[in-house]
Design an enzyme around this catalytic site. Structure first.
Site, short mmCIF file in Angstrom:
data_model
loop_
_atom_site.label_atom_id
_atom_site.label_comp_id
_atom_site.label_asym_id
_atom_site.label_seq_id
_atom_site.Cartn_x
_atom_site.Cartn_y
_atom_site.Cartn_z
NE ARG A 36 29.64 43.89 3.67
CZ ARG A 36 29.86 42.54 2.41
NH1 ARG A 36 28.62 41.91 2.03
NH2 ARG A 36 30.45 42.51 1.87
CD GLU A 44 6.60 65.57 -1.15
OE1 GLU A 44 7.47 66.26 -2.18
OE2 GLU A 44 5.63 64.76 -1.80
CG ASP A 50 33.38 44.70 1.67
OD1 ASP A 50 33.90 43.80 0.25
OD2 ASP A 50 32.92 44.95 2.24
N PRO A 52 17.86 63.48 0.93
CG PRO A 52 17.20 63.27 -0.70
CD PRO A 52 17.21 63.58 0.53
N1 LIG Z 1 19.09 60.08 -1.43
C1 LIG Z 1 18.32 59.96 0.22
N2 LIG Z 1 19.57 59.51 0.98
O1 LIG Z 1 18.87 59.33 2.06
N3 LIG Z 1 17.53 59.65 1.54
C2 LIG Z 1 17.50 59.65 0.46
C3 LIG Z 1 16.80 60.39 -0.25
O2 LIG Z 1 15.83 60.05 -1.21
N4 LIG Z 1 14.72 60.25 1.17
C4 LIG Z 1 14.07 59.78 0.62
C5 LIG Z 1 12.66 61.47 1.49
C6 LIG Z 1 13.46 61.65 2.99
C7 LIG Z 1 12.98 62.41 3.74
C8 LIG Z 1 11.72 61.91 3.43
CL1 LIG Z 1 10.47 62.30 4.65
C9 LIG Z 1 11.06 61.36 2.11
C10 LIG Z 1 11.68 61.19 1.29
#
Ligand SMILES: Nc1nonc1C(=O)NCc1ccc(Cl)cc1
Length: 252
Positions: A160, A122, A175, A95
């Site tokens: 795609r 985590e 698209d 994220p």
């Molecule tokens: N939103 C998102 N966009 O790309 N990835 C996410 C996401 O939530 N990953 C979860 C996550 C990523 C890394 C680790 Cl270690 C643990 C959990």
């Protein structure tokens, strides 16, 4: 030169969702690209095949150890070099990353090799980022349980765009995000479903009128739902006229 996609993941079986179905499954089966999964657990050296540990400084949950990830990333890089791909973009799904959008998908679709790191727990030990030039990419502002689904989202959208992936190349062009607009409404048989009709223009066989109707609907929807997309998109005189028509009809 078919692109090679490598993913570091504790749950390789999840990727049958990508390799076993639809456009991405066919592209892989037809050799338009290939997919190799690397499980960090295979790169552990202890009897318990440990891939996680508690965070220094305390706090809830566990973190992924640096060494198994470092070794798996290095193995993927070595495999890509053996396949003749020297520079691969390395992506960590999280994220905290750059938002995945059409522009980034198009960039990634030109890469001869991609190495994706799908995290769990985590997070991962920060020193992995000091050992590998990982770019962080996010599929949206929400927290998932791991990076596997984001990795599959990224790969599905990239695949795609590979030549030959979509039978009718036009559908990729059509698209919505390809021309910076949302998609128009779609209809198929029957012509009358529960008393709900199909817009007559679509049955008219007048292809110029049909194209205009679809463009007007796409412009109108974009204006209504995603006006931000219109900020970045110049409208042709015809498009401006169609959007004006749409808006006048809305106000009537
Ligand atoms: N939103 C998102 N966009 O790309 N990835 C996410 C996401 O939530 N990953 C979860 C996550 C990523 C890394 C680790 Cl270690 C643990 C959990």
């Amino acid at each position: 030169m078919k692109p090679h996609y490598h993913v570091i993941t504790l749950f390789p079986e999840m990727f049958t969702a990508l390799s076993g179905f639809g456009v991405s499954g066919r592209a892989l089966r037809n050799g338009l690209c290939d997919l190799k999964l690397w499980d960090p657990r295979e790169f552990t050296q202890d009897a318990y095949r440990t891939v996680d540990d508690r965070p220094f400084g305390g706090g809830p949950g566990m973190l992924m150890l640096a060494e198994p990830l470092d070794l798996a990333l290095t193995a993927a890089k070595t495999a890509l070099r053996a396949a003749g791909v020297d520079q691969s973009r390395m992506v960590y799904l999280s994220p905290q990353g750059r938002r995945l959008d059409h522009a980034l998908v198009l960039e990634l679709a030109t890469e001869p090799g991609l190495i994706l790191l799908a995290g769990r727990y985590e997070g991962i030990d920060e020193r992995v980022f000091q050992r590998h030039p990982l770019e962080e990419v996010s599929i949206g502002d929400y927290v998932l349980s791991g990076g596997e689904l984001p990795a599959m989202v990224l790969l599905d959208s990239v695949i795609r765009h590979l030549p030959g992936a979509l039978g009718d190349a036009d559908s990729a062009k059509e698209d919505s995000f390809a021309d910076g607009l949302l998609d128009c409404p779609h209809y198929t048989r029957p012509e009358d479903y529960q008393g709900l009709k199909v817009p007559p223009v679509l049955l008219s066989g007048n292809h110029a009128a049909i194209r205009r109707w679809r463009l007007k609907q796409a412009l109108g929807r974009t204006w209504q739902r995603r006006p931000d997309l219109l900020q970045d998109r110049r409208l042709s005189p015809e498009e401006q006229d169609l959007l004006d028509e749409f808006r006048r009809a809305q106000e009537a």
